[in-house]
Design a protein around this motif. Sequence first.
Motif, PDB file in Angstrom:
ATOM      1  N   ASN A 428      22.271 -19.645  11.770  1.00 46.44           N
ATOM      2  CA  ASN A 428      23.663 -19.227  11.889  1.00 46.44           C
ATOM      3  C   ASN A 428      23.879 -17.925  11.111  1.00 46.44           C
ATOM      4  N   GLU A 429      24.286 -16.878  11.823  1.00 42.95           N
ATOM      5  CA  GLU A 429      24.673 -15.600  11.201  1.00 42.95           C
ATOM      6  C   GLU A 429      23.630 -15.107  10.207  1.00 42.95           C
ATOM      7  N   VAL A 430      22.366 -15.188  10.605  1.00 43.01           N
ATOM      8  CA  VAL A 430      21.290 -14.906   9.659  1.00 43.01           C
ATOM      9  C   VAL A 430      21.214 -13.426   9.269  1.00 43.01           C
ATOM     10  N   LEU A 431      21.915 -12.573  10.020  1.00 39.66           N
ATOM     11  CA  LEU A 431      21.957 -11.151   9.659  1.00 39.66           C
ATOM     12  C   LEU A 431      23.297 -10.756   9.039  1.00 39.66           C
ATOM     13  N   LEU A 432      24.062 -11.731   8.589  1.00 38.10           N
ATOM     14  CA  LEU A 432      25.398 -11.432   8.062  1.00 38.10           C
ATOM     15  C   LEU A 432      25.347 -10.540   6.824  1.00 38.10           C
ATOM     16  N   LYS A 433      24.439 -10.842   5.921  1.00 39.76           N
ATOM     17  CA  LYS A 433      24.315 -10.067   4.686  1.00 39.76           C
ATOM     18  C   LYS A 433      22.874  -9.603   4.536  1.00 39.76           C
ATOM     19  N   PRO A 434      22.473  -8.581   5.276  1.00 37.68           N
ATOM     20  CA  PRO A 434      21.064  -8.157   5.260  1.00 37.68           C
ATOM     21  C   PRO A 434      20.617  -7.725   3.872  1.00 37.68           C
ATOM     22  N   LYS A 435      19.437  -8.128   3.506  1.00 37.92           N
ATOM     23  CA  LYS A 435      18.865  -7.699   2.239  1.00 37.92           C
ATOM     24  C   LYS A 435      18.306  -6.285   2.368  1.00 37.92           C
ATOM     25  N   PHE A 436      18.065  -5.656   1.227  1.00 32.46           N
ATOM     26  CA  PHE A 436      17.404  -4.349   1.139  1.00 32.46           C
ATOM     27  C   PHE A 436      18.191  -3.259   1.871  1.00 32.46           C
ATOM     28  N   ILE A 472      20.963 -20.367  18.801  1.00 30.25           N
ATOM     29  CA  ILE A 472      21.355 -19.844  17.490  1.00 30.25           C
ATOM     30  C   ILE A 472      22.743 -19.233  17.614  1.00 30.25           C
ATOM     31  N   SER A 473      23.422 -19.115  16.483  1.00 32.10           N
ATOM     32  CA  SER A 473      24.747 -18.502  16.439  1.00 32.10           C
ATOM     33  C   SER A 473      24.683 -17.217  15.627  1.00 32.10           C
ATOM     34  N   ASN A 474      25.218 -16.153  16.199  1.00 30.14           N
ATOM     35  CA  ASN A 474      25.218 -14.838  15.555  1.00 30.14           C
ATOM     36  C   ASN A 474      26.647 -14.408  15.251  1.00 30.14           C
ATOM     37  N   HIS A 475      26.817 -13.605  14.207  1.00 32.77           N
ATOM     38  CA  HIS A 475      28.144 -13.024  14.012  1.00 32.77           C
ATOM     39  C   HIS A 475      28.257 -11.776  14.887  1.00 32.77           C
ATOM     40  N   GLY A 476      29.394 -11.121  14.864  1.00 32.29           N
ATOM     41  CA  GLY A 476      29.717 -10.144  15.894  1.00 32.29           C
ATOM     42  C   GLY A 476      28.975  -8.826  15.886  1.00 32.29           C
ATOM     43  N   ALA A 477      27.952  -8.664  15.045  1.00 32.14           N
ATOM     44  CA  ALA A 477      27.187  -7.412  14.991  1.00 32.14           C
ATOM     45  C   ALA A 477      26.170  -7.378  16.131  1.00 32.14           C
ATOM     46  N   TYR A 478      26.677  -7.224  17.354  1.00 31.68           N
ATOM     47  CA  TYR A 478      25.854  -7.339  18.555  1.00 31.68           C
ATOM     48  C   TYR A 478      24.661  -6.392  18.547  1.00 31.68           C
ATOM     49  N   ASP A 479      24.894  -5.134  18.237  1.00 30.20           N
ATOM     50  CA  ASP A 479      23.807  -4.143  18.293  1.00 30.20           C
ATOM     51  C   ASP A 479      22.688  -4.486  17.318  1.00 30.20           C
ATOM     52  N   LEU A 480      23.043  -4.995  16.148  1.00 34.74           N
ATOM     53  CA  LEU A 480      22.033  -5.352  15.156  1.00 34.74           C
ATOM     54  C   LEU A 480      21.191  -6.527  15.644  1.00 34.74           C
TER      55      LEU A 480
END
Length: 904
Positions: A428-436, A472-480
């Motif tokens: 779920n929203e695994v790219l919400l707060k990208p590291k690095f 899987i569920s993604n947040h709205g950052a489609y391009d990412l």
Amino acid sequence: MKLSFVKFITALLIIVNSFCSLSVWADGRMEFIKVSLNDNWKFSRDPQGKGFNDHTSLKWEDVSFPHSWNTQDVMDDDPGYYRGTGWYKRKVKIDPGLKNKQLFLYFDGANQQSEIFVNGKSAGSHIGGYTRFCIPISNFLNFNNPEDNEVVIKVDNRHNDDIPPLSADFTFFGGVYRNLYLIVKDEVHFDLTDYASNGVYVNTPLVSEKSASVVVRSKLSNSVRQLNRVLVETSVIDSLGNKVAVVRSSVKLTPDVKSEISQEIKGINNPHLWSPDAPYLYKVISRIYDAKSKRLLDEVINPLGFRWFKFDPNEGFFLNGKRCKLIGTSRHQDYEDMGNALPAALHIRDVELLKEMGGNFLRIAHYPQDPVILEMCDKLGILTSVEIPVVNAITESEEFYTNCREMQKEMIRQNYNHPSVILWAYMNEVLLKPKFANDVKRQDEYYKNITALVQNLEDLTRKEDPSRYTFISNHGAYDLYKRVGLTSIPMVIGWNLYQGWYGDKIEGFGQFLDKFHKENPGKSLMVTEFGADADPRLRTFNPLRFDKTVEYASFYHEVYLKEIEKRDFVAGAAVWNLADFNSEQREETMPHMNNKGLLTWNRKPKDIYYFYQANLLRKPFVRIASRSWNLRSGIADSDNHDFCIQKLKVYTNQKEVTLIVNGKNLGTKIAKDRICLWDVPFINGLNTLEAVVKEGGLLYKDYTEIDFKLLPYNLNSSLVPFKEMNILLGSQRYFIDDLKHVVWIPDQPYRAGGWGYTGGMPFKLNNGNKDGYGSDGNIRGTFDDPLFQTQRVGINEYRLDVPDGLYHISMYFSELNDGREKAPLLYNLNNSVAKRADSARVFSVSVNDKQLLKALNIREEAGANAGLIKSMEVFVEGGKGISIKFSPIEGNPVLNALQIRKEF
């Protein structure tokens, strides 16, 4: 050793007396036992990690399961909550007659690392807070002294980089927060240790309206130290108890070896199909008999629902060959004053409330939940997805990857046999707060590791269960997500979308759906989250984004559901959330709560729940939307009127509604998008309202009462005498305090004969994310945060042209600028930062030219983001009214709220 019937009865009585147990019987003899082990525990926190044996420093209290040690500290003003070690201990009586049986401790859930000790020795451990686990204990028990067996449980909910979830917008309650059972099995039994499943897996490879087949895989465990032959019998039983089909297999068991067999039942003619409208359930009864003596050794019962389904990228979801739009909610498992340690009845009630809403889908998020949830979804016809708690981010370690895989296997195998499950999810929203973020090369490597983990879990899931879809569920950052590759791997993509809430305009929701479908024509789509916070105490007639009122949330859902319904390619949608839930890190109008629920934390419906009923229920429905706003206030329409006109909304699935107020027919309205609106003249005191629809010659009604506190248009009015006034400065919303039976009303500029402010501006939080509606910070020392979260900055005077008399005045202050930048929280989907400029503020306050507050410094007296109330009495004579003047010494004067009450 072959035990006599008398010895079995003795063993059972000992266990019953110890545990208040539930036993299972067959053919007049006890063949196995499953009893709750929830009572008579001692509990202690161990914040220093000194260990169980340090009895001198541990303080023990009596508890029972389900239990969480975080029911209170998640709601206090101190940041954080106890995340550490907790110990549980109790004595267990075990009869010597059970010596040759297999005994297990079976946990429905403990968060998040657990180790179990029996008689001082480690019997087993488990990682993960949301799946079941089973610990064999026979080898650790003292059968010679049945009184002298002690079970000790160590549970730890502290952060661990190798255990998901790492972070999330919910509270990680600690404790043995679900049921614990003692299970007694024969030496030959269905394997409980296969990821804590029941050892039997039911498949329906072929289903149609005319026929169906069933394949049952059974995993057998044999602890007998000799060659053993057993008979495995599998029966299909209909809802009336009739045996539909049976198959038997003779199996030769090797000593101390686990075996697996597969049985197929063909030709079940004209099966009753399972669906939300008709959730018909069969039972699959699996039994093991000793081949020679025909003694029953074990029995497992599983639900069976015949259905087939598919996701179509263009046409949506189909069940049993018919299009079925999936509409429902997500769910968290906590409850007011209980944390996540809920009795079964409250889990059951949640599923019932979803069904009563008309929902046909439950996203079980963000983790597997109590077993009774899927049991009820099977019974009530709620289709489901289940997911493991990989939320927001991952850790790039083999330990983390292994734990993810183990959780996925546990989730699938434990819940495999539920016909309600159609989707297995794993992120779920695994790219919400990208590291690095400051190292592009390193971040790309991080993204590649995420993609590799996604592919690994995808492959594992398809292998474990080819019959269901992956998700899987993604947040709205489609391009990412597209760039990283996460939009192409799962079979179904879920999007958590909050246009019109966290960011973007509300029109962007439909545009997002169309864009994704156009660019990914072969990929099935669901909306897995959408919602807006609705504090049930906050109301308005001028809704604004992020004002936290029920009215804005209602508007938001009305827009979203319409966009979802008109697009066939959207297979379904899950509202975030069924009920409000605890998120300790949150602040806002109701600190530590996420208020996006359709129900409150203690499951009282908000207006939005009725909106979904009007759209989803098929039986005639009418409901006064704001029936829970039954304590209101407002100003008389003019000096010559003794009523106040306010908007009233009614939801219905019928063509038209008639509204009757205080016995007077206000007319019939044609429903538009399931909504009817009236201008209602509320009188002072109790108002009766009745909404009526007619269908098929029958009348359907909804009735409520609203207590209205009418305020005079002219404060010296004889038609409406002045009694009291409660005003929120810098606000356009009402705050309803049901406990004190008080309504706080929005502010207004001064009007002669009336009341209001002179000078100043509403406080605006500069964070680039919201519409600037007051502060979003926790106000320390109060539960009534909205009274202090808005204010008028730079106010010159507050005037009320009240009649002569003695008045009690209370002025509410708070220093909302704390001099720091407030970092964005994880749920803030556009990553903005709230900037709070430091400012000194000193001012004096005079009432009717008498200085009552000299050189008031809110920060010095109360601190930042804390409530400060100054009360006084004022005698008014000579028709002067009340004039409150603010004199700046340093910075701008402020006033947050004002309460005026006439004593006599």
